[in-house]
Scaffold this motif. Structure first.
Motif, short mmCIF file in Angstrom:
data_model
loop_
_atom_site.label_atom_id
_atom_site.label_comp_id
_atom_site.label_asym_id
_atom_site.label_seq_id
_atom_site.Cartn_x
_atom_site.Cartn_y
_atom_site.Cartn_z
N ASP B 57 0.83 -1.21 0.00
CA ASP B 57 0.00 0.00 0.00
C ASP B 57 0.86 1.26 0.00
OD1 ASP B 57 -2.69 -1.30 2.18
OD2 ASP B 57 -2.14 -1.68 0.09
N ILE B 58 1.93 1.26 0.77
CA ILE B 58 2.81 2.43 0.83
C ILE B 58 3.48 2.66 -0.53
CG2 ILE B 58 4.97 3.33 1.82
CD1 ILE B 58 4.14 1.90 4.46
N VAL B 59 4.06 1.59 -1.09
CA VAL B 59 4.76 1.72 -2.38
C VAL B 59 3.78 2.14 -3.48
CG1 VAL B 59 5.96 0.40 -4.17
CG2 VAL B 59 6.63 0.13 -1.79
N SER B 60 2.60 1.50 -3.49
CA SER B 60 1.58 1.84 -4.50
C SER B 60 1.17 3.30 -4.38
CB SER B 60 0.34 0.97 -4.33
OG SER B 60 0.67 -0.38 -4.42
N SER B 61 0.95 3.76 -3.16
CA SER B 61 0.54 5.16 -2.94
C SER B 61 1.59 6.12 -3.49
CB SER B 61 0.35 5.45 -1.45
OG SER B 61 -0.59 4.57 -0.91
N ILE B 62 2.85 5.80 -3.22
CA ILE B 62 3.93 6.69 -3.68
C ILE B 62 4.00 6.72 -5.21
CG2 ILE B 62 6.45 7.00 -3.73
CD1 ILE B 62 6.45 5.84 -0.83
N ILE B 63 3.96 5.52 -5.82
CA ILE B 63 4.09 5.46 -7.28
C ILE B 63 2.91 6.13 -7.97
CG2 ILE B 63 4.11 3.88 -9.27
CD1 ILE B 63 5.74 1.92 -7.51
N ILE B 64 1.70 5.77 -7.55
CA ILE B 64 0.49 6.32 -8.19
C ILE B 64 0.45 7.84 -7.99
CG2 ILE B 64 -2.03 6.33 -8.22
CD1 ILE B 64 -1.13 3.70 -9.13
N SER B 65 0.71 8.29 -6.78
CA SER B 65 0.62 9.73 -6.53
C SER B 65 1.70 10.49 -7.30
CB SER B 65 0.70 10.03 -5.03
OG SER B 65 1.89 9.53 -4.51
N PHE B 66 2.89 9.88 -7.45
CA PHE B 66 3.96 10.52 -8.22
C PHE B 66 3.52 10.69 -9.68
CE2 PHE B 66 8.22 11.81 -9.06
CZ PHE B 66 8.51 11.35 -10.34
N LEU B 67 2.97 9.61 -10.25
CA LEU B 67 2.55 9.66 -11.65
C LEU B 67 1.41 10.66 -11.86
CD1 LEU B 67 2.61 5.83 -12.47
CD2 LEU B 67 4.09 7.57 -13.46
N ILE B 68 0.44 10.60 -10.97
CA ILE B 68 -0.73 11.48 -11.13
C ILE B 68 -0.34 12.94 -10.91
CG2 ILE B 68 -2.94 12.11 -10.04
CD1 ILE B 68 -3.49 9.09 -9.84
N SER B 69 0.51 13.20 -9.91
CA SER B 69 0.94 14.59 -9.66
C SER B 69 1.70 15.15 -10.85
CB SER B 69 1.85 14.63 -8.43
OG SER B 69 1.22 14.04 -7.35
N LEU B 70 2.54 14.31 -11.42
CA LEU B 70 3.30 14.73 -12.60
C LEU B 70 2.35 15.00 -13.77
CD1 LEU B 70 6.30 15.12 -12.79
CD2 LEU B 70 6.56 12.78 -13.54
N LEU B 71 1.39 14.12 -13.94
CA LEU B 71 0.40 14.28 -15.02
C LEU B 71 -0.40 15.56 -14.85
CD1 LEU B 71 -1.33 10.86 -15.82
CD2 LEU B 71 -0.47 12.52 -17.44
N VAL B 72 -0.84 15.81 -13.63
CA VAL B 72 -1.65 17.01 -13.36
C VAL B 72 -0.81 18.26 -13.63
CG1 VAL B 72 -2.67 18.35 -11.47
CG2 VAL B 72 -3.25 15.94 -11.73
N THR B 73 0.43 18.26 -13.14
CA THR B 73 1.31 19.42 -13.32
C THR B 73 1.57 19.67 -14.80
OG1 THR B 73 2.38 18.86 -11.23
CG2 THR B 73 3.54 20.42 -12.65
N LEU B 74 1.86 18.62 -15.53
CA LEU B 74 2.13 18.78 -16.95
C LEU B 74 0.88 19.17 -17.74
CD1 LEU B 74 4.61 15.82 -17.57
CD2 LEU B 74 5.14 18.23 -17.34
#
Lengths: 192, 184
Positions: B57-74
């Motif tokens: 759950d911790i690793v998934s949260s980090i990976i998903i949130s990293f990808l989504i945050s990057l997507l939103v920013t871009l």
């Protein structure tokens, strides 16, 4: 070109807003439906006498709820493919000393037919996720027992009842993993 | 390969910009905490990983949130520089990853089935067939959501890089927007 891009953006925002409104509308309709059904359906409530049903334990013995009168009982309905039920077993195993100390009988029953999706046998489920804990008695609930204690449409995969020695329901909870502290407080407060 | 590297260098250039870095960090923290709450409260992964599910759950949260945050920013950046983009991937990634926690082990599906008009015996015999998909295959939904997020990221970096090349001359190491603003 700028006005065309702006137009496309406005259209997208409009669709997103419509989608959000549609989701809220569905949520409200379902909630209203549940509230209406709650008036008509016979849900068990705190203070009622736990209805008597026969069920089969994992060792093959047929017993019933009335056979547990005289002891405080935790009656817990689960399905053996549900992650919150697995977590509940793990948390229960870590807190088993508390229930042993208070002499609480724990009966964990697999809901009828695992609600249509056959998972592993309940005894194996408790063994794997409950750290081989032998304090919990396992068994299978009948169809009528399942819908009496877990009335549709407000079906829960993980629902439990704390029943006092005279057979009265003291507490009803959903999701044992999250509710175990509350359950322990109630047991302590009622000096069970 | 060279253009992929250049695309990723462009992402880095964009994120270096203070306002986009702030947006990225705020979105990252918010989504990471949200995802950790959603995944851990539904014990996502416990059927597969046992007591180690919390690490999943911790690793998934980090990976998903990293990808989504990057997507939103871009995505915000691409709107700013008026580059056409396909932002369905961010939405698809979010929906795919929150499905297991929201549709399994709650009364949502049986309530909807009852609302449609199915009988009690149908609910008892079939609600499990539907909900178990989200419980048993929960981790797979998370992985698919991450893949969708990564595809979206690859797509948007291509769109931005192509847009930058059209808007002005070669970007090299500089942020496309800063060059665009300098020119104007």
């Amino acid at each position: 070109m700028t006005s065309a891009v702006n137009q496309i953006m406005k259209t997208k925002i409009k669709f997103i807003l419509y989608a959000i409104i549609a989701i809220f509308a569905i949520f409200i309709i379902v909630k209203l439906f549940l509230i209406e059904n709650a008036k008509n359906a016979k849900y068990l409530s705190v203070g009622e006498i736990a209805p008597n049903y026969a069920f089969q334990l994992s060792n093959g013995t047929i017993t019933s709820i009335y056979n547990y009168r005289g002891k405080t009982t935790l009656l817990w309905f689960v399905v053996t493919w549900c992650s919150s039920c697995a977590e509940g077993n793990s948390v229960l195993a870590n807190n088993i000393a508390f229930f042993e100390k208070h002499n609480i009988k724990i009966i964990e029953l697999e809901q009828y037919d695992d609600l249509g999706q056959n998972g592993m046998p309940i005894s194996k489920f408790v063994s794997i996720y409950g750290n081989n804990n032998t304090y919990v008695q396992t068994g299978i609930a009948s169809y009528n027992m399942t819908i009496a204690y877990n009335t549709p449409p407000n079906f829960q995969l993980d629902i439990y009842y704390l029943i006092n020695p005279s057979g009265k329901i003291l507490y009803i909870g959903e999701g044992l993993a999250e509710g175990i502290s509350t359950l322990e407080n109630i047991i302590t407060k009622n000096k069970l | 390969m060279k253009s992929t590297l250049q695309n990723y260098k462009n992402i880095f250039s964009i994120i270096k910009n203070k306002k986009y870095l702030t947006l990225f960090i705020i979105t990252l923290i918010f989504t990471a905490l949200s995802y950790y709450y959603i995944l851990s409260s539904s014990a996502e992964g416990i059927l597969d990983f046992g007591k180690y599910y919390i690490y999943f759950d911790i690793v998934s949260s980090i990976i998903i949130s990293f990808l989504i945050s990057l997507l939103v920013t871009l995505t915000v950046y691409s709107y700013k520089i008026k580059v056409k983009n396909n932002n369905k991937f961010a939405v698809a990634s979010i929906i795919t990853t929150i499905l297991p926690g929201s549709l399994c082990c709650t009364s949502v599906i049986p309530s909807i089935l009852a609302l449609i008009g199915f009988s009690t015996s149908f609910l008892v015999g079939n609600t499990g067939k539907i909900q178990s998909i989200f419980s048993v295959y929960g981790p797979l939904f998370i992985v698919v959501g991450a893949v969708i997020g990564w595809i979206g990221l690859t797509q948007i970096t291509k769109d931005i890089s192509a847009g930058c090349n059209i808007v002005k001359n070669a970007v090299n190491d500089e942020c496309c927007e800063s060059n665009y603003e300098n020119k104007n």
